[in-house]
Design a protein around this motif. Structure first.
Motif, PDB file in Angstrom:
ATOM      1  N   ILE A 102      17.939 -15.882 -56.452  1.00  0.00           N
ATOM      2  CA  ILE A 102      18.183 -15.311 -57.923  1.00  0.00           C
ATOM      3  C   ILE A 102      17.066 -14.721 -58.285  1.00  0.00           C
ATOM      4  O   ILE A 102      16.862 -13.566 -58.907  1.00  0.00           O
ATOM      5  N   PHE A 103      15.867 -15.434 -58.515  1.00  0.00           N
ATOM      6  CA  PHE A 103      14.622 -14.919 -59.040  1.00  0.00           C
ATOM      7  C   PHE A 103      14.030 -13.643 -58.272  1.00  0.00           C
ATOM      8  O   PHE A 103      13.755 -12.804 -59.191  1.00  0.00           O
ATOM      9  N   ARG A 104      14.122 -13.721 -57.034  1.00  0.00           N
ATOM     10  CA  ARG A 104      13.543 -12.577 -56.127  1.00  0.00           C
ATOM     11  C   ARG A 104      14.647 -11.397 -56.573  1.00  0.00           C
ATOM     12  O   ARG A 104      13.928 -10.389 -56.854  1.00  0.00           O
ATOM     13  N   ARG A 105      15.848 -11.455 -56.593  1.00  0.00           N
ATOM     14  CA  ARG A 105      16.621 -10.254 -57.074  1.00  0.00           C
ATOM     15  C   ARG A 105      16.255  -9.654 -58.436  1.00  0.00           C
ATOM     16  O   ARG A 105      16.285  -8.590 -58.518  1.00  0.00           O
ATOM     17  N   ILE A 106      16.105 -10.625 -59.146  1.00  0.00           N
ATOM     18  CA  ILE A 106      15.893  -9.955 -60.674  1.00  0.00           C
ATOM     19  C   ILE A 106      14.469  -9.404 -60.589  1.00  0.00           C
ATOM     20  O   ILE A 106      14.410  -8.418 -61.357  1.00  0.00           O
ATOM     21  N   VAL A 107      13.729  -9.937 -60.021  1.00  0.00           N
ATOM     22  CA  VAL A 107      12.091  -9.426 -59.893  1.00  0.00           C
ATOM     23  C   VAL A 107      12.293  -7.955 -59.284  1.00  0.00           C
ATOM     24  O   VAL A 107      11.500  -7.115 -59.808  1.00  0.00           O
ATOM     25  N   GLU A 108      12.972  -8.077 -58.314  1.00  0.00           N
ATOM     26  CA  GLU A 108      12.898  -6.758 -57.719  1.00  0.00           C
ATOM     27  C   GLU A 108      13.709  -5.687 -58.406  1.00  0.00           C
ATOM     28  O   GLU A 108      13.331  -4.562 -58.451  1.00  0.00           O
ATOM     29  N   ARG A 137       5.213  -8.700 -53.475  1.00  0.00           N
ATOM     30  CA  ARG A 137       4.983  -9.717 -52.716  1.00  0.00           C
ATOM     31  C   ARG A 137       5.824 -11.036 -52.934  1.00  0.00           C
ATOM     32  O   ARG A 137       6.232 -11.704 -52.016  1.00  0.00           O
ATOM     33  N   VAL A 138       6.180 -11.030 -54.063  1.00  0.00           N
ATOM     34  CA  VAL A 138       7.003 -12.221 -54.570  1.00  0.00           C
ATOM     35  C   VAL A 138       8.227 -11.960 -53.880  1.00  0.00           C
ATOM     36  O   VAL A 138       8.916 -13.059 -53.245  1.00  0.00           O
ATOM     37  N   GLY A 139       8.957 -10.780 -53.901  1.00  0.00           N
ATOM     38  CA  GLY A 139       9.994 -10.618 -53.105  1.00  0.00           C
ATOM     39  C   GLY A 139      10.019 -10.678 -51.627  1.00  0.00           C
ATOM     40  O   GLY A 139      11.427 -10.929 -50.967  1.00  0.00           O
ATOM     41  N   SER A 140       9.037 -10.937 -51.125  1.00  0.00           N
ATOM     42  CA  SER A 140       9.149 -10.956 -49.598  1.00  0.00           C
ATOM     43  C   SER A 140       8.532 -12.520 -49.271  1.00  0.00           C
ATOM     44  O   SER A 140       8.708 -12.654 -47.962  1.00  0.00           O
ATOM     45  N   LEU A 141       8.313 -13.097 -50.178  1.00  0.00           N
ATOM     46  CA  LEU A 141       8.168 -14.752 -49.893  1.00  0.00           C
ATOM     47  C   LEU A 141       9.462 -15.664 -49.875  1.00  0.00           C
ATOM     48  O   LEU A 141       9.979 -15.399 -50.674  1.00  0.00           O
ATOM     49  N   PRO A 142       9.587 -16.294 -48.690  1.00  0.00           N
ATOM     50  CA  PRO A 142      10.584 -16.924 -48.983  1.00  0.00           C
ATOM     51  C   PRO A 142      10.184 -18.648 -49.671  1.00  0.00           C
ATOM     52  O   PRO A 142       9.215 -18.680 -49.974  1.00  0.00           O
ATOM     53  N   HIS A 143      11.132 -18.894 -50.363  1.00  0.00           N
ATOM     54  CA  HIS A 143      11.239 -20.076 -51.334  1.00  0.00           C
ATOM     55  C   HIS A 143      10.100 -21.151 -50.973  1.00  0.00           C
ATOM     56  O   HIS A 143       9.145 -21.029 -51.894  1.00  0.00           O
ATOM     57  N   GLY A 144       9.995 -21.860 -50.095  1.00  0.00           N
ATOM     58  CA  GLY A 144       9.188 -22.904 -50.000  1.00  0.00           C
ATOM     59  C   GLY A 144       7.566 -22.462 -49.718  1.00  0.00           C
ATOM     60  O   GLY A 144       6.968 -22.823 -50.399  1.00  0.00           O
ATOM     61  N   LYS A 145       7.602 -21.460 -49.150  1.00  0.00           N
ATOM     62  CA  LYS A 145       6.168 -20.789 -48.759  1.00  0.00           C
ATOM     63  C   LYS A 145       5.503 -20.363 -50.245  1.00  0.00           C
ATOM     64  O   LYS A 145       4.419 -20.662 -50.486  1.00  0.00           O
ATOM     65  N   ALA A 146       6.494 -19.624 -50.947  1.00  0.00           N
ATOM     66  CA  ALA A 146       5.894 -19.316 -52.331  1.00  0.00           C
ATOM     67  C   ALA A 146       5.482 -20.508 -53.228  1.00  0.00           C
ATOM     68  O   ALA A 146       4.395 -20.439 -53.835  1.00  0.00           O
TER      69      ALA A 146
END
Lengths: 173, 173
Positions: A97-103, A155-164
Motif C-alpha cells: 500500500i505504501f509503495r503504491r501511494i509513494v508512486e 528506490r522505495v518503490g523498488s524495494l521489497p518489504h523486508g529488505k526496506a
DNA sequence: CTAAAGTTTCACTAAAAACTGAAAAAACAG
DNA sequence: CTGTTTTTTCAGTTTTTAGTGAAACTTTAG
C-alpha cells in the motif's frame, strides 16, 4: 450479552469512520478513504451495491471512488465465476500500500514540481543582478531537492518489504 | 528592450502562481502556497500590506495564511528597528523546509492515525472468530507500519542536511 | 489619556469540491 | 436481435473550504 461479531462490526465501523476523517486531512476525500478502510478490513471482495449500502452513499459516488482507488492501485477488480457483477478487493499488504501511494504521489506532486522549478532555473541562468542570481540559486536548490526526493521515491518503490525495513533500520538505528 | 529586472519579476510571478496550483494538489490552500513562494524567492522580508498588494488578496486572507505559515515553522516574524510593523521572512534552506514539513505532517497525520489504529488493535486483541482475528491482524500490521513511519520522520528531522544526503545516497546508490 | 498604527477576529460571500440520482451507454444471456 | 443486468456519465444540488472587508481589539507614540 453482545456477541463478538457485533462488537467487531462496531469497531470496524469506528475504524472506517475515523479513516474517513483522516483522509480529509491527508487531502483525500472522505468517501474514498472510507471505502478503502472498508475493503482493507473485510474478508471478502465487495460489489458496488454492497459498498453503497454499507456507507449509505449514492451509486455515482461509490462508483467514482472505487474507480479512483483502482487507479491508485490500492484496489483491484475481481469477478466471481458465474456472476456478471464486478467485485472490489483491496491490497492488504501494508508495505505494498505504501509503495503504491509513494508512486502515485511522486507522479502527481513531485513530477509537476520538478518541471516548474526546472523551467524557472533555466530561464534565470545567466542573470547578472543580485536578485536574479539569488532567485536562480534558490531554484537550483529546489530542483536538486526535488530530484533527490524523486529518486528516493523510485528506490522505495523498488524495494521489497523486508529488505526496506532492514536497510532503513540499519540507516537510522 | 526588456530589462533583466522585468524578466525576473515575470518569471517569479509565474513561479508563485504555479506553486499555488501545486499547493492545492498537496492539500494546502492556494494562498498559503503562494505566500510561501513569494517569501521564499524574495530578497527581503515583507509586511502584510506588501503581501496583500503583490497577490491582490484581502487583509484577512493574508493575515491568516501568514500566521499559518509561521505555525508551520516555514516563516518567521521579524521587526525592523524603528518600525512598528511586523515583517515576514521565509526559511530558505531547502532541507530545513523539508524537515519542518515532515515534522508537522507527522504531528498532524501520523500521530492521529496511530491512535486510531492502536485503539482498534487493542480492542480486538482476544477475538476468536476468523473475522476478528483477521481484523486484528490487519490493525497490528498498520500499527507497526505507522510506528515505523513515525520513527523515520523523527530521524529525518534530526539529521543535518549534508549528513542526510550522504547517508541516503549510500543507501540508495 | 488620546489618537494613530497595526493586528486579529468574524459574519458574510464566493469558489471549489463532493455527492446525488437518474438517464445513457455498455455488456451480455438467451 | 431483445430484454436484462451492470457500469458509466453528468447536470444539478449540497456541503465544505477559502476569501473578503469591516469592525473590534491591541499596542505604542506623543
Amino acid at each position: 450479552m453482545k456477541g463478538e461479531a457485533d462488537k467487531l462490526r462496531e469497531i470496524r465501523e469506528g475504524f472506517v469512520a475515523q479513516w474517513g476523517v483522516m483522509g480529509t486531512q491527508w487531502g483525500i476525500n472522505r468517501t474514498m478513504a472510507q471505502i478503502h478502510a472498508l475493503l482493507m478490513t473485510g474478508a471478502d471482495a465487495m460489489s458496488t451495491d454492497e459498498v453503497m449500502e454499507e456507507l449509505a452513499i449514492s451509486r455515482g459516488n461509490a462508483h467514482t471512488n472505487l474507480k479512483d482507488l483502482v487507479n491508485w492501485g490500492l484496489v483491484r477488480i475481481v469477478t466471481k465465476k458465474g456472476e456478471r457483477k464486478e467485485y472490489f478487493e483491496a491490497e492488504k499488504d501494508v508495505w505494498e500500500i505504501f509503495r503504491r501511494i509513494v508512486e502515485q504521489r511522486k507522479r502527481r506532486e513531485l513530477d509537476p514540481a520538478l518541471q516548474t522549478v526546472e523551467g524557472c532555473a533555466e530561464e534565470t541562468k545567466g542573470m547578472k543582478t543580485k536578485e536574479g542570481k539569488a532567485f536562480h540559486q534558490q531554484m537550483v536548490q529546489l530542483e536538486e531537492f526535488v530530484r533527490f526526493a524523486s529518486k528516493m521515491s523510485d528506490r522505495v518503490g523498488s524495494l521489497p518489504h523486508g529488505k526496506a525495513m532492514q536497510l532503513a533500520m540499519k540507516l537510522f538505528g
